[in-house]
Enzyme design. Structure first.
Site, PDB file in Angstrom:
ATOM      1  N   TYR A   1      68.385  -9.686  -0.200  1.00  0.00           N
ATOM      2  CA  TYR A   1      67.329  -9.107  -1.033  1.00  0.00           C
ATOM      3  C   TYR A   1      66.879 -10.127  -2.074  1.00  0.00           C
ATOM      4  O   TYR A   1      67.721 -10.802  -2.675  1.00  0.00           O
ATOM      5  CB  TYR A   1      67.825  -7.839  -1.751  1.00  0.00           C
ATOM      6  CG  TYR A   1      67.138  -6.606  -1.226  1.00  0.00           C
ATOM      7  CD1 TYR A   1      65.752  -6.478  -1.321  1.00  0.00           C
ATOM      8  CD2 TYR A   1      67.859  -5.585  -0.610  1.00  0.00           C
ATOM      9  CE1 TYR A   1      65.105  -5.366  -0.813  1.00  0.00           C
ATOM     10  CE2 TYR A   1      67.212  -4.479  -0.103  1.00  0.00           C
ATOM     11  CZ  TYR A   1      65.834  -4.365  -0.202  1.00  0.00           C
ATOM     12  OH  TYR A   1      65.195  -3.284   0.294  1.00  0.00           O
TER      13      TYR A   1
ATOM     14  N   ASP B   1      39.243 -14.501   4.968  1.00  0.00           N
ATOM     15  CA  ASP B   1      40.425 -14.143   5.752  1.00  0.00           C
ATOM     16  C   ASP B   1      40.382 -15.011   7.008  1.00  0.00           C
ATOM     17  O   ASP B   1      39.612 -14.740   7.931  1.00  0.00           O
ATOM     18  CB  ASP B   1      40.377 -12.650   6.100  1.00  0.00           C
ATOM     19  CG  ASP B   1      41.549 -12.224   6.976  1.00  0.00           C
ATOM     20  OD1 ASP B   1      42.247 -13.093   7.515  1.00  0.00           O
ATOM     21  OD2 ASP B   1      41.745 -11.000   7.127  1.00  0.00           O
TER      22      ASP B   1
ATOM     23  N   THR C   1      46.991 -14.656   8.429  1.00  0.00           N
ATOM     24  CA  THR C   1      48.271 -14.402   9.078  1.00  0.00           C
ATOM     25  C   THR C   1      48.860 -15.770   9.414  1.00  0.00           C
ATOM     26  O   THR C   1      48.191 -16.797   9.303  1.00  0.00           O
ATOM     27  CB  THR C   1      48.105 -13.590  10.374  1.00  0.00           C
ATOM     28  OG1 THR C   1      47.143 -14.227  11.201  1.00  0.00           O
ATOM     29  CG2 THR C   1      47.662 -12.171  10.074  1.00  0.00           C
TER      30      THR C   1
ATOM     31  N   LYS D   1      48.956 -16.696  14.479  1.00  0.00           N
ATOM     32  CA  LYS D   1      47.915 -16.861  15.502  1.00  0.00           C
ATOM     33  C   LYS D   1      47.785 -18.357  15.817  1.00  0.00           C
ATOM     34  O   LYS D   1      48.722 -18.938  16.332  1.00  0.00           O
ATOM     35  CB  LYS D   1      46.614 -16.221  15.013  1.00  0.00           C
ATOM     36  CG  LYS D   1      46.781 -14.705  14.781  1.00  0.00           C
ATOM     37  CD  LYS D   1      45.502 -14.014  14.373  1.00  0.00           C
ATOM     38  CE  LYS D   1      45.678 -12.517  14.304  1.00  0.00           C
ATOM     39  NZ  LYS D   1      45.862 -11.992  12.953  1.00  0.00           N
TER      40      LYS D   1
HETATM   41  N1  DSN Z   1      42.774  -7.551  14.922  1.00  0.00           N
HETATM   42  C1  DSN Z   1      43.974  -8.116  15.421  1.00  0.00           C
HETATM   43  C2  DSN Z   1      43.676  -9.177  16.397  1.00  0.00           C
HETATM   44  O1  DSN Z   1      42.842 -10.026  16.110  1.00  0.00           O
HETATM   45  O2  DSN Z   1      44.221  -9.140  17.488  1.00  0.00           O
HETATM   46  C3  DSN Z   1      44.779  -8.632  14.334  1.00  0.00           C
HETATM   47  O3  DSN Z   1      44.921  -7.682  13.341  1.00  0.00           O
END
Ligand code: DSN
Length: 429
Positions: A47, A193, A219, A222
């Site tokens: 934690y 984003d 993110t 990807k």
């Molecule tokens: N929208 C999803 C994708 O691009 O697959 C990710 O959140």
């Protein structure tokens, strides 16, 4: 303790699915063994609410070190002045940004989900569309591209406090400089984003949002090829222009507002095992090999797009600048659902996707979205993309013929067996 074979047998089946199939979902990738090792490590036991050096728990000296490494490497990768690596996902990163800069009911403007945008950019079924007043821009029917003049007029009419750029299914690069000028004219903050193209941006192959956008989220799993997770960055820190204060009524720099919007605003304990894996992935992305990989992702996407066009498929905007493409299947008398279901029978994974001005529901859709990050990690190149499109085209033509599909599935399995799954074994030169 007895090994839980019930779960590990399922995990092995998922591994075989990944090994034997062709992964074309634009948002997926395959991480290296060392990224997986960090995720599956003892760091999960700890934690660590708070930030490195300022935790609410003892024993944080080592998670502090990995989190600091992740922050330092991420800043170097994108030329950011500030970063927070704790968001559990891109959705959590965006939630934290909105909590930090907006009051409930404030107007936001994002790229329409049905034109390729993301749920968290104002969809009415998402927190972003429930807590804030969502407005949208989209693409032009003819060009499949964003018309920035129309976007500007729309922003002047709606007066958003947060203008959001970025998409889940937009194959063109973004004009961040123009977007910043629009944001400045209406007094909005500009959030990029970059979840989809972040690896390509880190490799300096697409426009740089950091120079122009107030805040950048992404993110990490990807094109960036790290563990599943989110991040928030700023090219430079600044004072929140909307007079929002912390709970003590103090005006704070945006970095402090964002940090506290992540924790305690929207999250509890950070996932320190995932943060350690982020540090590993950012270290990998700083290597010259990663840039070669990203360049191959784009070359592969462009080769794939060209072959689809050659075979009479209608690509939204006619091609791609990045890793992805969106195909309108109506000219082939197919729905996205039919395409997805047919291709899964031959071990090719794509996702059905709404196309701009779609006349079908999100459960059926008129389109399919494809991307090349995962197949590029396996070492496939332009000529392999031509082969993949041939396999897809043949499968869709034979969708009512189970024997033909079984034969194509065998061909797919033989084809992919020449390409190892994980990053460290991939030739990128
Ligand atoms: N929208 C999803 C994708 O691009 O697959 C990710 O959140």
């Amino acid at each position: 303790m007895k090994r839980d074979t019930q779960v590990f047998d399922i995990i092995e089946k998922e591994k075989q699915r990944q090994v034997n199939g062709l992964e074309l979902i634009a948002s997926e990738n395959f991480v290296s063994q060392q990224v997986m090792d960090a995720m599956g490590s003892v760091m999960t036991n700890k934690y660590a609410e708070g930030l490195p050096g300022k935790r609410y728990y003892g024993g944080c000296e080592f998670v502090d070190q990995t989190e600091n490494l992740a922050i330092q490497r991420l800043k170097e990768l994108f030329g950011a002045a500030w970063a927070n690596v704790q968001p559990h996902s891109g959705a959590q990163a965006n939630a934290a940004v909105m909590l930090a800069v907006l009051k409930p009911g404030d107007t936001i403007m994002g790229f329409d989900l049905s034109h390729g945008g993301h749920l968290t950019h104002g969809s009415p079924v998402n927190y972003s569309g429930k807590l804030y007043r969502p407005t949208f821009y989209g693409v032009e029917k003819e060009s499949g591209r964003i018309d920035y003049d129309k976007l500007e007029a729309n922003a002047k009419k709606e007066q958003p406090k947060l203008l959001i750029c970025g998409a889940s299914a937009y194959s063109r690069d973004w004009d961040y400089e123009r977007l910043r000028s629009i944001a400045d004219q209406v007094g909005a903050l500009l959030l990029a984003d970059i979840s989809h193209p972040s690896g390509l941006i880190a490799s300096k192959l697409l426009e740089d949002p950091m120079k122009h956008c107030h805040i950048v989220t992404s993110t990490t799993h990807k094109t960036l090829r790290g563990p599943r997770g989110g991040i928030i960055m700023m090219g430079q820190d600044f004072e929140n222009p909307f007079g929002l204060t912390n709970p003590k009524g103090q005006i704070r720099p945006m970095s402090a507002l964002l940090d506290s919007a992540v924790f305690p605003g929207t999250q509890g304990g950070p996932l320190e095992h995932v943060i350690a894996a982020k540090a590993v992935a950012f270290g990998e992305a700083l290597q010259p090999e990663f840039r070669s990989y990203s360049a191959q992702v784009i070359k592969n996407a462009q080769a794939m797009a060209a072959e689809f066009v050659k075979r009479g498929y209608h690509l939204i905007s006619g091609g791609t600048d990045n890793h992805s493409m969106l195909i309108d299947l109506r000219s082939k008398n197919l729905t996205g659902k039919e395409a997805e279901n047919t291709l899964i029978q031959v071990d090719i994974t794509v996702n059905k996707n709404m196309v701009p001005f779609d006349d079908k529901s999100p459960f059926v859709t008129s389109g399919m979205r494809l991307g090349t990050p995962a197949v590029s990690t396996r070492g496939m190149r332009e000529s392999d993309m031509v082969k993949i499109v041939e396999l897809i085209d043949e499968s869709l033509k034979q969708k009512e013929n189970p024997d033909a599909l079984a034969e194509i599935k065998g061909e797919v399995n033989r084809f992919v067996s020449a390409f190892p799954l994980f990053a460290e074994s991939v030739a990128t030169s």
